[in-house]
Design an enzyme around this catalytic site. Structure first.
Site, PDB file in Angstrom:
ATOM      1  N   ASP A 148       0.485  -1.446   0.401  1.00 36.16           N
ATOM      2  CA  ASP A 148      -0.125  -0.033   0.432  1.00 36.16           C
ATOM      3  C   ASP A 148       0.808   0.969  -0.338  1.00 36.16           C
ATOM      4  O   ASP A 148       1.981   1.176   0.642  1.00 36.16           O
ATOM      5  CB  ASP A 148      -0.884  -0.023   1.087  1.00 36.16           C
ATOM      6  CG  ASP A 148      -2.413   0.802   0.916  1.00 36.16           C
ATOM      7  OD1 ASP A 148      -2.650   1.323   0.620  1.00 36.16           O
ATOM      8  OD2 ASP A 148      -3.663   0.800   1.544  1.00 36.16           O
ATOM      9  N   CYS A 160      -7.509   3.046  -3.085  1.00 36.90           N
ATOM     10  CA  CYS A 160      -6.821   1.600  -3.108  1.00 36.90           C
ATOM     11  C   CYS A 160      -8.105   0.457  -3.582  1.00 36.90           C
ATOM     12  O   CYS A 160      -7.625   0.007  -4.470  1.00 36.90           O
ATOM     13  CB  CYS A 160      -6.991   1.414  -1.068  1.00 36.90           C
ATOM     14  SG  CYS A 160      -6.163   1.879  -0.235  1.00 36.90           S
ATOM     15  N   HIS A 216      -4.097  25.875  -7.384  1.00 32.91           N
ATOM     16  CA  HIS A 216      -5.225  25.435  -8.230  1.00 32.91           C
ATOM     17  C   HIS A 216      -6.392  25.028  -6.851  1.00 32.91           C
ATOM     18  O   HIS A 216      -6.757  24.439  -5.541  1.00 32.91           O
ATOM     19  CB  HIS A 216      -4.490  24.282  -9.355  1.00 32.91           C
ATOM     20  CG  HIS A 216      -5.644  23.879  -9.662  1.00 32.91           C
ATOM     21  ND1 HIS A 216      -7.005  22.720  -9.939  1.00 32.91           N
ATOM     22  CD2 HIS A 216      -6.293  23.627 -11.072  1.00 32.91           C
ATOM     23  CE1 HIS A 216      -7.390  22.209 -11.041  1.00 32.91           C
ATOM     24  NE2 HIS A 216      -7.056  23.115 -11.735  1.00 32.91           N
ATOM     25  N   HIS A 235      -0.394   2.805  -4.769  1.00 29.22           N
ATOM     26  CA  HIS A 235      -0.473   4.074  -5.260  1.00 29.22           C
ATOM     27  C   HIS A 235       0.205   4.805  -4.624  1.00 29.22           C
ATOM     28  O   HIS A 235       0.541   3.696  -3.688  1.00 29.22           O
ATOM     29  CB  HIS A 235      -1.944   4.761  -5.128  1.00 29.22           C
ATOM     30  CG  HIS A 235      -2.786   4.674  -3.557  1.00 29.22           C
ATOM     31  ND1 HIS A 235      -2.218   5.020  -1.979  1.00 29.22           N
ATOM     32  CD2 HIS A 235      -3.642   3.876  -3.267  1.00 29.22           C
ATOM     33  CE1 HIS A 235      -2.534   5.181  -1.328  1.00 29.22           C
ATOM     34  NE2 HIS A 235      -3.789   3.813  -1.860  1.00 29.22           N
TER      35      HIS A 235
END
Length: 475
Positions: A44, A84, A191, A254
């Site tokens: 993870d 996830c 942003h 990720h």
């Protein structure tokens, strides 16, 4: 409460052909002399940039380095959704997120979905799973679901915690002096999507340089622990005399922002969040090879089937990685090489617009929502690897060209509208199941500090959101 964390788990598929399951091998490579075992290890939250220079100078990763020396490493591998469950759904299905409608950590694949492991088992492989799989629907916290469903509501609510700074990393594993303090844009220049993410993650307050460095050091120490656990698997295979007969693949669902762009967690298309490690070693795999082609996690599915010599379905979003990494060549199969782009998308919590990233060799283009209501972002990663300068308006022709390419891959305004409808429908169902006290339930989620100050204000905002018709033109 520890919010900056890495769940270090191994999703292992030790696949061994059952007796009599030989048959003719097909795919991008010619047959191995003996069909190999395959072990896939998925951790993870591992930033893929740590597996090569200069990121590799910060933390000691001896077993990742072992895999690099004895196999092929992909320098530009990406998640297909930086959270996830949707990321793992893409990995196990071989399909882009919008095709399986894996919108958030609560909405993944159906438990009975046919994965590449099911296909391998059907073709005679013995398979086994261990640890955190997390690719099916129905899991994760209520808070995670409600935050994702209500991201379109006109309010800003911070979660109650922020990255912990009173943590002590094991500095023998981390080069503390080499840890980089990331540059941040002023809050007023962020942003709008980044500002929403930073605010809801409770990261808009003040942090000292030491606090930021300690947070990053602790994260790198957890990456070192991940490497050690990968090493336990490699050593076990060696001790069982299986390493030379086994293809080992290591990747992650990720990355982790670790305070880059004034954020932690993932849920972002910035490199720290979207860039993942991807290494392959074993019989028939080229050694000490670094591949710069852009690839992504949907490529795991066809790669696993290709290793097993199983014909690939025609509907997959991914491509086998064996043509880029295998010693065994089959020129007839090279017409199906990986395209020079990857797609990643995000529809979950802490981001108030569906997000779409098209990554090519040089450019990273990020579009939002319907493509018109939120300004896009464009980064030249060859000159701006830290993604600090949005050049979308400076290079309108490049921006337009990449947007057209993105729209040829995915009708993202239509997908965004579908997610809007899904979020509202799911929230209404949940609200009805809770009854009139739904506000009391929300008050005990991660938002509780802000919600309890002005509950009626936020209830009114939800009421207004629910009154808006779900037609895309009114969203």
């Amino acid at each position: 409460m520890l919010l900056l964390w890495v769940a270090v788990v191994a999703v292992s598929a030790l696949a061994t052909p059952a007796p009599g399951a030989g048959g003719q091998r097909r795919g991008a490579v010619q047959a191995w002399p003996d069909a190999p075992n395959v072990v896939l290890v998925v951790s993870d939250s591992f930033d893929g940039r740590l597996t090569f220079y200069p990121g590799s100078q910060v933390v000691k990763l001896p077993f990742i380095n072992f895999m690099k020396a004895h196999g092929t490493s992909f320098l530009n591998a990406y998640t297909n959704s930086p959270i996830c469950c949707p990321s793992r759904a893409a990995m196990w299905s071989g399909l882009f997120t919008h095709l399986t409608e894996s919108w958030n950590n609560f909405k993944g694949l159906d438990p009975n979905y046919t994965t590449w492991m099911d296909v391998m088992e059907k073709h005679g492989y013995r398979t086994q799973k261990f640890g955190k799989l997390d690719y099916t629907s129905g899991h994760h916290s209520i808070s995670n679901r409600v935050e994702a469903w209500t991201r379109d509501v006109a309010f800003l609510l911070r979660q109650e915690g922020r990255p912990m700074v009173n943590l002590v990393p094991k500095k023998t594993k981390v080069s503390y002096d080499a840890i980089k303090i990331p540059k941040w844009s002023p809050l007023s220049e962020m942003h709008p999507i980044d500002y929403y993410s930073s605010y809801t993650k409770n990261c808009t307050g003040k942090f000292t340089e030491k606090e930021i460095k300690d947070i990053r050091a602790f994260y790198y120490a957890m990456c070192a622990e991940t490497d050690a656990m990968l090493g336990e698997i490699i050593l076990a295979l060696h001790q069982l005399d299986l390493l030379q007969k086994t293809i080992v693949i290591y990747t992650s669902d990720h990355g982790e922002l670790a305070m880059e762009h004034r954020q932690f967690y993932k849920m972002s298309m910035y490199e720290a969040s979207a860039h993942v490690p991807l290494l392959i070693m074993g019989p028939g795999i080229k050694t000490n090879l670094q591949v710069s082609n852009v690839v992504s996690l949907v490529d795991i599915y066809p790669t696993m089937l290709d290793i097993a010599g199983i014909p690939l379905p025609q509907n997959l979003s991914g491509y086998s990685l064996l043509p880029l990494s295998s010693m065994f060549k089959n020129e007839q199969k090279f017409n199906n090489l990986h395209p020079p782009w990857i797609l990643s998308e995000f529809h979950g919590c802490n981001v108030n617009a569906s997000t779409y990233m098209l990554r090519t060799n040089r450019w990273k283009y990020i579009a939002y929502s319907d493509g018109a209501s939120v300004l896009p972002q464009l980064f030249d990663l060859s000159s701006d690897p830290d993604e600090l300068t949005n050049i979308a308006t400076k290079f309108p022709e490049v921006t337009s060209s990449l947007d057209q390419k993105l729209r040829s891959i995915i009708n993202y305004p239509q997908v965004s509208a579908s997610v809007h409808r899904y979020n509202k429908e799911q929230f209404i169902k949940w609200k009805q199941s809770i009854g009139q006290n739904y506000s009391d339930v929300i008050a005990n989620l991660r938002w509780h500090q802000d919600w309890l100050k002005e509950p009626r204000k936020y209830e009114n905002a939800i009421d207004q959101w629910l009154k808006i018709h779900s037609d895309p033109e009114n969203i």
